[in-house]
Design an enzyme around this catalytic site. Structure first.
Site, mmCIF file in Angstrom:
data_model
loop_
_atom_site.group_PDB
_atom_site.id
_atom_site.type_symbol
_atom_site.label_atom_id
_atom_site.label_comp_id
_atom_site.label_asym_id
_atom_site.label_seq_id
_atom_site.Cartn_x
_atom_site.Cartn_y
_atom_site.Cartn_z
ATOM 1 N N ASP A 13 0.026 -15.180 -2.997
ATOM 2 C CA ASP A 13 0.534 -13.576 -2.906
ATOM 3 C C ASP A 13 0.557 -13.260 -1.524
ATOM 4 O O ASP A 13 0.024 -12.286 -1.074
ATOM 5 C CB ASP A 13 -0.460 -13.026 -3.731
ATOM 6 N N GLU A 21 7.308 -7.978 -10.757
ATOM 7 C CA GLU A 21 5.768 -7.496 -10.144
ATOM 8 C C GLU A 21 6.029 -8.133 -8.742
ATOM 9 O O GLU A 21 7.286 -8.163 -8.185
ATOM 10 C CB GLU A 21 4.845 -8.473 -10.789
#
Length: 471
Positions: free
Chosen positions: A20, A211
Site C-alpha cells: 500500500d 479501494e
C-alpha cells in the site's frame, strides 16, 4: 541501520513487507508510507507502521526509519486488537506532517501528527464534522477506508472509500475538504468515482472503484489513482480540480501483468496477482508508480515494488510492464548472480490470476540457524513452472548457472522469451543443500529478459539464484 543494495524489485529488503505504498519526496529524500504485513501472517496489516527513506539520487540505498506509529497509540485500540490499515500522509499548511489511517474494525478516520516525516507520530484525533460527529458516523455517511490526501493552497482534500461486489450500500469513492486544523470537515462528502454497485458508472464502466484511494497532481492535472473491482490493477482518472469531475483514463500497472501484450497474450497472468494499492511520485526527472506484489502463497505477505511510468502529450499514462529492475529505471547488469526473489514473473502451464491456490510455486523466506536475516527464495517449483526476470544488459555472457535445493529431478531451461529457443539447460537432482549447476550458452550482447522453466518431477524443489557468467 542502513541496508545498501542495487535498486530493484522489491525495493526494500527481501524480508520486509510494506504494501500500500504512498511515496513522497521531502528534503531530498523519498519516503514510503504503507501498511505493515508480516511473513506468513493470517490476515492483512498485522504490524505497526514503519517507514523507509532513500536519497532521491540513490534509490537502492533505503534507510530504515523504524516504527513511526504503534497501533496502540490510537485511543480506540489500546489493547492492540485492531490492525492499522493502509495510511496516507500530507504536509499541512503549518509545516507539520499528518498521517491518516483507518483501524480495521471501525468506520472513521484517525489522524496522527509529527514535526518530521520520519516520525515519531503522535495521535491527534478523528476527522469530524463541525458539530463533533465523526466522519463515517453521521447518518448517510459511508464507512471510511483507505484515506488518500492532497494539500494545496492551504486546503487539504481527503479521499476515502471501499466498494466490494454485492454491497449496494457502498456507492463509490468520496472526497471531503478539511479545515486548516486538518481534522474538521469543511465541505463534502462528494462522490468522485463510482463503485461496482452504483448504477451510474459513467467512464468507469468495467474498471469501477474498489479501494486504495490516492491523489496526485502533475502540471494542472489531478490524478485519482485507485484499485479497481478486479483488485490486481491500479487505475487512474484525471480531473481539472481536486473535486473533479474525474474521467477514467486507464490502468497504470497490474500486479499480474494483465493488459500487457508485449511479451504474451494480453489477458494471460504471468504473476499470481491479488489486491493492489499504491501511487505515483516524481523523483528527479522521472515519474514512478509504486504498487505491491504477493509472496508466500498468501494474500497477507505483500511487498512494495515500483516501475518507471511515462506520459503521453495529453497526460495519459501507458500501462507499464512489471519488472525486476524497478527503481533502477534501466536494465540491470547481466553478469553476476541474481537472486530468485527478484522474479517479476512466476507462473505454470495452468493460467492462475489470483494468489492463494494450493500447490503453486511462491516466493518464500526461511531463517536458518546462524542467519541474521531470513533468506528469500522460490519454493514449490513443479513441472512447467516458469520464472521470469527483466531486464538485463548482457555483455560477454557465455555461461549460465542455477542454485537449487530440494527433491526434484529434471532440467531448468533458459530462454530470452517465453516461447523462444532454449539457449541452455542444466540438470538438477535431489539435493539437501544449495547446489549450483552450470552450462554454456550462446548469448549475443544485448538487453534481455531471462525466463527459466523447469521440466521434470518435483516434490520440494527450490531456487535461490541464477548467475550469468563470462568464461
Amino acid at each position: 541501520m542502513v541496508e545498501r543494495f542495487i535498486a530493484k524489485n522489491p525495493y526494500l529488503p527481501s524480508w520486509e513487507y510494506i504494501p500500500d505504498g504512498e511515496p513522497y519526496v521531502f528534503d531530498g529524500r523519498v519516503y514510503v508510507y504503507g501498511s505493515h504485513d508480516i511473513f506468513d501472517g493470517q490476515t492483512f496489516c498485522l504490524g505497526d507502521y514503519v517507514s523507509y527513506s532513500a536519497p532521491v539520487d540513490d534509490l537502492g540505498n533505503w534507510r530504515y526509519e523504524g516504527v513511526i506509529y504503534k497501533k496502540t497509540e490510537d485511543p480506540l485500540n489500546k489493547d492492540g486488537r485492531m490492525c492499522l490499515y493502509a495510511p496516507d500522509l500530507t504536509k499541512g499548511p503549518d509545516g507539520r506532517y499528518y498521517l491518516y489511517y483507518v483501524l480495521d474494525k471501525v468506520n472513521i478516520v484517525s489522524v496522527a501528527v509529527c514535526d518530521s516525516p520520519a516520525g515519531d507520530f503522535k495521535f491527534y484525533g478523528y476527522v469530524h464534522y463541525e458539530d463533533g460527529t465523526k466522519l463515517g458516523d453521521k447518518e448517510g455517511d459511508q464507512p471510511q477506508f483507505d484515506p488518500g490526501l492532497l494539500t494545496e493552497g492551504g486546503t487539504t482534500y481527503l479521499y476515502t472509500g471501499f466498494c466490494p461486489r454485492g454491497d449496494k450500500s457502498r456507492t463509490g469513492a468520496f472526497m471531503v475538504e478539511l479545515e486548516s486544523d486538518m481534522i474538521t470537515v469543511k465541505e463534502g462528502p462528494k462522490l468522485i468515482a463510482p463503485g461496482i454497485e452504483n448504477p451510474d458508472k459513467g467512464s468507469f464502466y468495467g474498471h469501477e472503484f474498489f479501494e486504495a484511494s490516492s491523489i496526485r497532481k502533475r502540471g494542472d492535472m489531478y490524478y485519482f489513482i485507485y484499485s479497481s473491482i478486479w483488485m490486481h490493477e491500479l487505475c487512474y482518472a484525471i480531473g481539472k480540480s481536486p473535486a473533479g469531475p474525474f474521467e477514467f483514463k486507464g490502468t497504470i500497472v497490474s500486479n499480474a501483468d494483465i493488459g500487457i501484450s508485449s511479451y504474451k497474450e494480453k489477458n494471460l497472468p504471468t504473476m499470481f496477482g491479488g489486491n493492489n494499492h499504491g501511487s505515483m511520485v516524481e523523483i528527479g526527472d522521472k515519474w514512478y508508480i509504486f504498487y505491491h506484489r504477493h509472496t508466500n502463497g498468501t494474500w497477507y505477505s505483500r511487498q512494495g515494488c515500483a516501475e518507471v511510468i511515462d506520459f503521453n502529450e495529453d497526460g495519459t499514462i501507458p500501462q507499464v510492464e512489471i519488472t525486476s529492475q524497478g527503481l533502477n529505471a534501466c536494465p540491470l547488469e547481466g553478469l553476476g548472480e541474481h537472486m530468485a526473489y527478484t522474479a517479476c514473473n512466476l507462473f505454470t502451464d495452468t493460467p492462475t490470476l489470483y494468489v492463494g491456490e494450493p500447490g503453486l510455486p511462491m516466493i518464500k523466506q526461511r531463517l536458518d540457524e546462524g542467519m541474521e536475516r531470513p533468506q528469500a527464495f522460490i519454493a514449490g517449483i513443479k513441472d512447467n513452472t516458469t520464472i521470469g526476470f527483466k531486464y538485463y544488459d548482457c555483455k560477454a555472457v557465455n555461461a549460465f548457472s542455477i542454485k537449487t535445493r530440494g527433491y526434484g529431478d529434471g532440467v531448468f531451461e533458459l530462454r530470452t522469451s517465453i516461447n523462444g529457443e532454449v539457449l541452455g539447460s542444466v540438470e538438477v537432482h535431489n539435493d539437501n543443500e544449495w547446489t549450483s549447476y552450470e552450462c554454456n550458452i550462446d548469448l549475443p550482447d544485448g538487453i534481455y529478459p531471462i525466463y527459466i522453466t523447469f521440466k521434470g518431477s518435483s516434490s520440494s524443489l527450490q531456487m535461490l539464484s541464477f548467475t550469468l557468467l563470462s568464461k
